[in-house]
Write an enzyme that holds these catalytic residues in place. Sequence first.
Site, PDB file in Angstrom:
ATOM      1  N   ASN A 190      -6.076  -2.917   1.790  1.00 47.56           N
ATOM      2  CA  ASN A 190      -6.039  -4.364   1.959  1.00 47.56           C
ATOM      3  C   ASN A 190      -7.469  -4.861   2.063  1.00 47.56           C
ATOM      4  O   ASN A 190      -8.358  -4.145   2.521  1.00 47.56           O
ATOM      5  CB  ASN A 190      -5.290  -4.750   3.237  1.00 47.56           C
ATOM      6  CG  ASN A 190      -3.795  -4.601   3.107  1.00 47.56           C
ATOM      7  OD1 ASN A 190      -3.252  -4.546   2.010  1.00 47.56           O
ATOM      8  ND2 ASN A 190      -3.114  -4.537   4.238  1.00 47.56           N
ATOM      9  N   ARG A 211       0.827  -1.213   0.000  1.00 45.44           N
ATOM     10  CA  ARG A 211       0.000   0.000   0.000  1.00 45.44           C
ATOM     11  C   ARG A 211       0.860   1.261   0.000  1.00 45.44           C
ATOM     12  O   ARG A 211       0.581   2.194  -0.757  1.00 45.44           O
ATOM     13  CB  ARG A 211      -0.969   0.010   1.190  1.00 45.44           C
ATOM     14  CG  ARG A 211      -2.065  -1.045   1.059  1.00 45.44           C
ATOM     15  CD  ARG A 211      -2.959  -1.080   2.266  1.00 45.44           C
ATOM     16  NE  ARG A 211      -2.145  -1.383   3.440  1.00 45.44           N
ATOM     17  CZ  ARG A 211      -2.468  -1.054   4.680  1.00 45.44           C
ATOM     18  NH1 ARG A 211      -3.577  -0.381   4.928  1.00 45.44           N
ATOM     19  NH2 ARG A 211      -1.691  -1.373   5.692  1.00 45.44           N
TER      20      ARG A 211
END
Length: 93
Positions: free
Chosen positions: A38, A20
């Site tokens: 996620n 990320r």
Amino acid sequence: MVPIARHLMILGRVQGVFYRNWAVDEASRLGLAGWVRNRMDGCVEVQVEGLEEAVAHFIALAHEGPPAARVARIDVSDAVVEGLTSFQKRPTC
């Protein structure tokens, strides 16, 4: 030039490897907007929007991701341009 948007579902070893943070850095570097998060099923979900060439470049880079990632597959689909102005991490869903 008209912006486009793509939705990505990134599968493989992509959680716990700074994917990320990597996505935020790369998308911002390319001048893209969108978000990354996620998912509870272990994949990473991305909404990316901007100029077509930059979006395509991001998708190509996403197949590698950060050094510790092992991307098995990316499912890409067209998405609606949301008019976002930055690229951000979102909470897990």
